[in-house]
Design a protein around this motif. Structure first.
Motif: not given
Length: 162
Positions: A71-83
Motif C-alpha cells: 500500500w502507498l499513500a499520496f497527498a496532492v497539492f495545488q501550489v498557487y494557491p496552496f490547496e
C-alpha cells in the motif's frame, strides 16, 4: 494553522516528521506548515511544474488487517494557491500481481510493472471525479481537529475501490 504569509520566493520542504513546509528562500522563515499524517511515513516529494502541483508519496505500508506491504499513500497539492487536491491510499497490487510501484505525474497515475517493464497510465482527474468522497480544505474542522495540523493531519478524501 499558521497565518498565510503570501507567495514569496520559497522552497517546499518535506521534513522527517511528516511536515510539508513552505520556507522563505532568503530568510529561511517557515511561511506555511502542513502536518500530513501520523499513519503514513512520507518520503518522496515531486513537482509537476506545468500543472503547478506537488505530489507527496509515502513509503509502503501494511493495510489495516496486516496484509501485504503493498500500500502507498499520496497527498496532492495545488501550489498557487496552496490547496489540497487529494489524499488517498492505494494498493499497488490493484494494478496486477507484477505491479511494483505507483506515481503521479502530468495528471496521470502511473503503475510500473516488474516482469515486462510495462507502464500503465490512468487519468488522475478521472480518478478524482470517480472516487472522491469528500471536499476538505486545509484549515477545515474535521472530527474536532483542524485539517493539516497535528494530530489528524490530512484525512483521506479519495477512496479508490477498483
Amino acid at each position: 494553522m499558521m497565518k498565510f504569509k503570501g507567495y514569496q520566493p520559497h522552497l517546499l520542504v518535506l521534513t522527517s516528521n511528516n511536515l510539508l513546509q513552505r520556507v522563505h528562500l532568503d530568510t529561511g522563515e517557515v511561511l506555511q506548515s502542513v502536518y500530513l499524517s501520523r499513519k503514513y511515513k512520507f518520503k518522496n516529494l515531486s513537482w509537476d511544474e506545468e500543472l503547478e502541483t506537488v505530489v507527496v508519496k509515502s513509503t509502503s505500508f501494511e493495510n489495516e488487517d496486516g496484509g501485504q506491504v503493498s500500500w502507498l499513500a499520496f497527498a496532492v497539492f495545488q501550489v498557487y494557491p496552496f490547496e489540497l487536491i487529494a489524499m488517498f491510499e492505494i494498493n499497488v497490487k490493484m494494478f496486477g500481481n507484477d505491479a511494483i510501484d505507483l506515481n503521479i505525474s502530468a495528471n496521470k497515475l502511473i503503475s510500473y510493472h516488474l516482469y515486462d517493464g510495462q507502464q500503465c497510465y490512468y487519468s488522475f482527474p478521472r480518478i478524482l471525479e470517480t472516487f472522491a468522497t469528500k471536499n476538505i480544505k486545509l484549515g477545515d474542522i474535521y472530527e474536532d481537529d483542524v485539517v493539516g495540523e497535528y494530530p489528524i493531519g490530512i484525512p483521506c478524501n479519495v477512496r479508490i475501490t477498483e
